[in-house]
Design a protein around this motif. Structure first.
Motif, PDB file in Angstrom:
ATOM      1  N   VAL A   1      11.473  -0.658  10.350  1.00 36.30           N
ATOM      2  CA  VAL A   1      12.189   0.468   9.754  1.00 36.30           C
ATOM      3  C   VAL A   1      13.182  -0.081   8.742  1.00 36.30           C
ATOM      4  N   LEU A   2      13.310   0.641   7.643  1.00 34.02           N
ATOM      5  CA  LEU A   2      14.308   0.281   6.633  1.00 34.02           C
ATOM      6  C   LEU A   2      15.394   1.334   6.704  1.00 34.02           C
ATOM      7  N   LEU A   3      16.569   0.926   7.146  1.00 31.05           N
ATOM      8  CA  LEU A   3      17.655   1.908   7.300  1.00 31.05           C
ATOM      9  C   LEU A   3      18.380   2.060   5.966  1.00 31.05           C
ATOM     10  N   THR A   4      17.599   2.503   4.978  1.00 27.58           N
ATOM     11  CA  THR A   4      18.177   2.719   3.651  1.00 27.58           C
ATOM     12  C   THR A   4      17.254   3.665   2.870  1.00 27.58           C
ATOM     13  N   THR A   5      17.797   4.177   1.773  1.00 28.36           N
ATOM     14  CA  THR A   5      16.955   4.952   0.847  1.00 28.36           C
ATOM     15  C   THR A   5      16.378   3.960  -0.164  1.00 28.36           C
ATOM     16  N   PRO A   6      15.465   4.380  -1.013  1.00 23.02           N
ATOM     17  CA  PRO A   6      14.888   3.444  -1.980  1.00 23.02           C
ATOM     18  C   PRO A   6      15.931   2.682  -2.803  1.00 23.02           C
ATOM     19  N   ALA A   7      17.043   3.342  -3.078  1.00 21.96           N
ATOM     20  CA  ALA A   7      18.056   2.689  -3.939  1.00 21.96           C
ATOM     21  C   ALA A   7      18.642   1.451  -3.261  1.00 21.96           C
TER      22      ALA A   7
ATOM     23  N   LEU B   1       0.865  -1.185   0.000  1.00 25.57           N
ATOM     24  CA  LEU B   1       0.000   0.000   0.000  1.00 25.57           C
ATOM     25  C   LEU B   1       0.900   1.232   0.000  1.00 25.57           C
ATOM     26  N   GLY B   2       0.823   2.032  -1.041  1.00 23.69           N
ATOM     27  CA  GLY B   2       1.651   3.249  -1.140  1.00 23.69           C
ATOM     28  C   GLY B   2       2.734   3.055  -2.180  1.00 23.69           C
ATOM     29  N   LEU B   3       2.683   3.843  -3.218  1.00 19.41           N
ATOM     30  CA  LEU B   3       3.690   3.722  -4.289  1.00 19.41           C
ATOM     31  C   LEU B   3       4.457   5.033  -4.433  1.00 19.41           C
TER      32      LEU B   3
ATOM     33  N   GLU C   1      -0.077   9.666  10.023  1.00 21.26           N
ATOM     34  CA  GLU C   1      -1.455  10.159   9.846  1.00 21.26           C
ATOM     35  C   GLU C   1      -2.034   9.567   8.565  1.00 21.26           C
ATOM     36  N   ALA C   2      -1.197   9.486   7.544  1.00 25.37           N
ATOM     37  CA  ALA C   2      -1.635   8.873   6.277  1.00 25.37           C
ATOM     38  C   ALA C   2      -1.962   7.405   6.518  1.00 25.37           C
ATOM     39  N   VAL C   3      -1.138   6.744   7.334  1.00 23.19           N
ATOM     40  CA  VAL C   3      -1.401   5.322   7.638  1.00 23.19           C
ATOM     41  C   VAL C   3      -2.741   5.186   8.351  1.00 23.19           C
TER      42      VAL C   3
ATOM     43  N   CYS D   1       3.536   1.605   3.350  1.00 19.13           N
ATOM     44  CA  CYS D   1       4.642   2.569   3.415  1.00 19.13           C
ATOM     45  C   CYS D   1       4.164   3.880   2.811  1.00 19.13           C
ATOM     46  N   LEU D   2       3.640   4.742   3.677  1.00 16.09           N
ATOM     47  CA  LEU D   2       3.037   5.998   3.224  1.00 16.09           C
ATOM     48  C   LEU D   2       3.842   7.180   3.755  1.00 16.09           C
ATOM     49  N   ALA D   3       3.385   8.376   3.483  1.00 17.97           N
ATOM     50  CA  ALA D   3       4.159   9.581   3.831  1.00 17.97           C
ATOM     51  C   ALA D   3       4.417   9.677   5.326  1.00 17.97           C
ATOM     52  N   ASP D   4       3.397   9.410   6.119  1.00 18.06           N
ATOM     53  CA  ASP D   4       3.550   9.558   7.574  1.00 18.06           C
ATOM     54  C   ASP D   4       2.461   8.747   8.273  1.00 18.06           C
TER      55      ASP D   4
ATOM     56  N   ALA E   1       8.237   6.892  -3.433  1.00 16.78           N
ATOM     57  CA  ALA E   1       9.604   6.440  -3.775  1.00 16.78           C
ATOM     58  C   ALA E   1       9.899   5.121  -3.078  1.00 16.78           C
ATOM     59  N   MET E   2       9.545   5.037  -1.791  1.00 18.70           N
ATOM     60  CA  MET E   2       9.876   3.827  -1.023  1.00 18.70           C
ATOM     61  C   MET E   2       8.965   2.677  -1.404  1.00 18.70           C
ATOM     62  N   GLY E   3       7.659   2.937  -1.458  1.00 17.04           N
ATOM     63  CA  GLY E   3       6.716   1.854  -1.766  1.00 17.04           C
ATOM     64  C   GLY E   3       6.996   1.233  -3.120  1.00 17.04           C
ATOM     65  N   THR E   4       7.354   2.068  -4.071  1.00 17.94           N
ATOM     66  CA  THR E   4       7.667   1.544  -5.414  1.00 17.94           C
ATOM     67  C   THR E   4       8.894   0.637  -5.355  1.00 17.94           C
TER      68      THR E   4
ATOM     69  N   TRP F   1      -1.393  -0.886  -4.480  1.00 18.25           N
ATOM     70  CA  TRP F   1      -2.433   0.138  -4.463  1.00 18.25           C
ATOM     71  C   TRP F   1      -1.790   1.450  -4.082  1.00 18.25           C
ATOM     72  N   ASN F   2      -2.260   2.516  -4.683  1.00 13.76           N
ATOM     73  CA  ASN F   2      -1.804   3.852  -4.339  1.00 13.76           C
ATOM     74  C   ASN F   2      -3.010   4.784  -4.317  1.00 13.76           C
ATOM     75  N   ARG F   3      -3.015   5.731  -3.396  1.00 13.01           N
ATOM     76  CA  ARG F   3      -4.172   6.634  -3.288  1.00 13.01           C
ATOM     77  C   ARG F   3      -4.439   7.314  -4.635  1.00 13.01           C
ATOM     78  N   THR F   4      -3.367   7.813  -5.237  1.00 18.49           N
ATOM     79  CA  THR F   4      -3.520   8.419  -6.568  1.00 18.49           C
ATOM     80  C   THR F   4      -3.215   7.356  -7.611  1.00 18.49           C
ATOM     81  N   PRO F   5      -4.180   6.989  -8.442  1.00 17.36           N
ATOM     82  CA  PRO F   5      -3.917   5.955  -9.445  1.00 17.36           C
ATOM     83  C   PRO F   5      -2.822   6.413 -10.416  1.00 17.36           C
TER      84      PRO F   5
ATOM     85  N   ASN G   1       4.105  -2.371   8.955  1.00 17.45           N
ATOM     86  CA  ASN G   1       4.121  -0.917   8.760  1.00 17.45           C
ATOM     87  C   ASN G   1       5.561  -0.425   8.643  1.00 17.45           C
ATOM     88  N   LEU G   2       5.942   0.008   7.468  1.00 15.64           N
ATOM     89  CA  LEU G   2       7.310   0.503   7.230  1.00 15.64           C
ATOM     90  C   LEU G   2       7.336   2.024   7.071  1.00 15.64           C
ATOM     91  N   THR G   3       6.305   2.657   7.554  1.00 15.78           N
ATOM     92  CA  THR G   3       6.237   4.123   7.490  1.00 15.78           C
ATOM     93  C   THR G   3       6.983   4.708   8.681  1.00 15.78           C
ATOM     94  N   SER G   4       7.737   5.768   8.469  1.00 15.15           N
ATOM     95  CA  SER G   4       8.466   6.389   9.594  1.00 15.15           C
ATOM     96  C   SER G   4       7.484   6.894  10.635  1.00 15.15           C
TER      97      SER G   4
HETATM   98  N1  FVH Z   1      12.601   8.100   0.797  1.00 14.86           N
HETATM   99  C1  FVH Z   1      13.579   7.760   1.624  1.00 14.86           C
HETATM  100  O1  FVH Z   1      14.778   7.749   1.333  1.00 14.86           O
HETATM  101  C2  FVH Z   1      13.232   7.379   3.055  1.00 14.86           C
HETATM  102  C3  FVH Z   1      14.010   6.135   3.463  1.00 14.86           C
HETATM  103  C4  FVH Z   1      13.694   5.695   4.830  1.00 14.86           C
HETATM  104  C5  FVH Z   1      12.179   5.548   5.032  1.00 14.86           C
HETATM  105  N2  FVH Z   1      11.477   6.774   4.605  1.00 14.86           N
HETATM  106  C6  FVH Z   1      10.046   6.732   4.966  1.00 14.86           C
HETATM  107  O2  FVH Z   1       9.286   5.934   4.053  1.00 14.86           O
HETATM  108  C7  FVH Z   1       7.944   6.465   3.990  1.00 14.86           C
HETATM  109  C8  FVH Z   1       7.583   6.710   2.563  1.00 14.86           C
HETATM  110  O3  FVH Z   1       8.530   7.601   2.034  1.00 14.86           O
HETATM  111  P1  FVH Z   1       8.513   7.958   0.480  1.00 14.86           P
HETATM  112  O4  FVH Z   1       9.847   8.577   0.185  1.00 14.86           O
HETATM  113  O5  FVH Z   1       8.078   6.792  -0.310  1.00 14.86           O
HETATM  114  O6  FVH Z   1       7.367   9.092   0.442  1.00 14.86           O
HETATM  115  P2  FVH Z   1       6.659   9.717  -0.858  1.00 14.86           P
HETATM  116  O7  FVH Z   1       7.481   9.452  -2.066  1.00 14.86           O
HETATM  117  O8  FVH Z   1       6.330  11.123  -0.495  1.00 14.86           O
HETATM  118  O9  FVH Z   1       5.289   8.867  -0.991  1.00 14.86           O
HETATM  119  C9  FVH Z   1       4.284   9.057  -0.022  1.00 14.86           C
HETATM  120  C10 FVH Z   1       3.209   8.005  -0.276  1.00 14.86           C
HETATM  121  O10 FVH Z   1       2.231   8.158   0.722  1.00 14.86           O
HETATM  122  C11 FVH Z   1       0.953   8.257   0.086  1.00 14.86           C
HETATM  123  N3  FVH Z   1       0.025   9.006   0.926  1.00 14.86           N
HETATM  124  C12 FVH Z   1       0.227  10.209   1.508  1.00 14.86           C
HETATM  125  N4  FVH Z   1      -0.858  10.562   2.232  1.00 14.86           N
HETATM  126  C13 FVH Z   1      -1.764   9.553   2.093  1.00 14.86           C
HETATM  127  C14 FVH Z   1      -3.052   9.290   2.624  1.00 14.86           C
HETATM  128  N5  FVH Z   1      -3.650  10.160   3.424  1.00 14.86           N
HETATM  129  N6  FVH Z   1      -3.675   8.131   2.283  1.00 14.86           N
HETATM  130  C15 FVH Z   1      -3.075   7.233   1.468  1.00 14.86           C
HETATM  131  N7  FVH Z   1      -1.830   7.402   0.942  1.00 14.86           N
HETATM  132  C16 FVH Z   1      -1.187   8.548   1.262  1.00 14.86           C
HETATM  133  C17 FVH Z   1       1.229   8.939  -1.228  1.00 14.86           C
HETATM  134  O11 FVH Z   1       0.141   8.701  -2.099  1.00 14.86           O
HETATM  135  P3  FVH Z   1      -0.147   9.719  -3.361  1.00 14.86           P
HETATM  136  O12 FVH Z   1       0.214  11.106  -2.870  1.00 14.86           O
HETATM  137  O13 FVH Z   1       0.710   9.219  -4.465  1.00 14.86           O
HETATM  138  O14 FVH Z   1      -1.613   9.575  -3.608  1.00 14.86           O
HETATM  139  C18 FVH Z   1       2.501   8.197  -1.627  1.00 14.86           C
HETATM  140  O15 FVH Z   1       2.193   6.941  -2.159  1.00 14.86           O
HETATM  141  C19 FVH Z   1       7.956   7.759   4.813  1.00 14.86           C
HETATM  142  O16 FVH Z   1       7.427   7.497   6.097  1.00 14.86           O
HETATM  143  C20 FVH Z   1       9.432   8.082   4.902  1.00 14.86           C
HETATM  144  O17 FVH Z   1       9.738   8.821   6.078  1.00 14.86           O
HETATM  145  C21 FVH Z   1      11.728   7.145   3.220  1.00 14.86           C
END
Ligand code: FVH
Length: 295
Positions: free
Chosen positions: A118-124, A9-11, A71-73, A66-69, A13-16, A32-36, A91-94
């Motif tokens: 927790v994943l102690l890494t960036t997406p790469a 759930l969540g695509l 609250e999103a989870v 793995c979502l933004a935060d 940078a990390m979810g992808t 699945w991602n909130r925004t298709p 749950n791998l969300t920070s």
């Molecule tokens: N990116 C990194 O290097 C770090 C590495 C360590 C771990 N963090 C944590 O991982 C979580 C996700 O980070 P991310 O980089 O993938 O974040 P975004 O690229 O901004 O994607 C955010 C996704 O969350 C979805 N989302 C936001 N709000 C909602 C909501 N209310 N309901 C459902 N989904 C939500 C968002 O969806 P959309 O905007 O595409 O519709 C994205 O899929 C994060 O905790 C890092 O701290 C990353």
């Protein structure tokens, strides 16, 4: 376990990256991602994108969110209690330790097997076993999910307390910043003009990297001292540390290096020596760092 079913759930940078790693490991992956429209590259690799989170959750026994935060989870999970019941949610969300406990409480209330991680890494780095991924929660739940989570790297169970991965995460980041700041201080010191100076960061780091073996050895020697509360100084007492810190402070002053580290080291060590611990090891300083330690 090959070809397991897993849902992401969540695509972002990390979810992808997570979904991609599951696909690379041969797992049937639903996303699945909130925004298709974010799953293009993944569906081209065989992932199944479903229009609702509930359908996505029902497609697998294991869901990774793995979502933004947090609250999103909370928002995303609120309507998913029924489809998640009896399934495993990772749950791998920070988030904070309190967030982890709250999510674990929600999961328990709805019969969802829960792991916080927790994943102690960036997406790469996702998928690289050299990068740490830490999990907290029921051990049997972890063991059942371990082979699938291994697609992300080398999963480590740090305990049944779901708040632990979050505390490990921030503690290890603090250790990273402390180590890197010490390294930067050294780079600045030896790179500055003056006798024995002008050395490049690359040249210094070839030596500094080898020095980390000694630093790790001290950590291994001091950990049991901290757990026992006994800090025999041996050959390297706080008195000796203190005199070598004076050299660092003087050299830093002469070369204009201003990290604040020599002052920090001398203040902490000075308090311990003033309290009568000059013959103890460096590990004694933990007593002056801990909450409620001697002022
Ligand atoms: N990116 C990194 O290097 C770090 C590495 C360590 C771990 N963090 C944590 O991982 C979580 C996700 O980070 P991310 O980089 O993938 O974040 P975004 O690229 O901004 O994607 C955010 C996704 O969350 C979805 N989302 C936001 N709000 C909602 C909501 N209310 N309901 C459902 N989904 C939500 C968002 O969806 P959309 O905007 O595409 O519709 C994205 O899929 C994060 O905790 C890092 O701290 C990353």
């Amino acid at each position: 376990m090959r070809n397991a079913e897993v849902t992401v759930l969540g695509l972002g940078a990390m979810g992808t990256a997570l979904a991609g790693a599951f696909l690379t490991a041969g797992h049937r992956t639903t996303v699945w991602n909130r925004t298709p429209g974010r799953a293009g590259g993944l569906t081209a690799r065989g992932a199944m994108e479903l229009p609702t989170a509930a359908e996505a959750v029902r497609a697998s026994g294991l869901t990774v969110v793995c979502l933004a935060d947090q609250e999103a989870v909370r928002q995303a999970l609120a309507p998913l209690a029924e489809p998640l019941a009896g399934r495993t949610l990772v749950n791998l969300t920070s988030g904070s330790p309190i967030d982890a406990r709250q999510s674990a409480g929600w999961a328990e209330q709805h019969g969802v097997h829960y792991l916080d991680g927790v994943l102690l890494t960036t997406p790469a780095g996702v998928g690289n076993p050299d990068f740490l991924q830490l999990y907290g929660g029921d051990r049997a739940t972890f063991d059942a999910a371990r082979d699938t989570l291994a697609a992300l790297g080398d999963p480590v169970h740090v305990g049944t307390d779901t708040a632990l991965p979050s505390v490990y995460d921030t503690a290890l980041l603090g250790q990273m910043w402390g180590t890197l700041t010490g390294w930067l201080h050294g780079v600045a010191l030896i790179g500055a003009e003056g006798p024995g100076g002008g050395v490049t960061a690359t040249a210094y780091t070839e030596v500094a990297d080898r020095w980390m073996t000694t630093v790790r050895a001290f950590m291994g020697q001091y950990a049991p001292q901290i757990d026992s509360g006994q800090y025999p100084g041996g050959e390297f007492t706080l008195h000796l540390h203190s005199s070598t810190m004076d050299i660092l402070a003087h050299a830093s002053e002469l070369r204009g290096v201003q990290s604040g580290l020599p002052q920090l080291f001398r203040e902490l060590t000075g308090r311990a020596i003033a309290a009568g611990h000059g013959e103890d090891s460096y590990a004694r300083l933990v007593e002056f760092i801990k909450v409620g330690g001697p002022a």
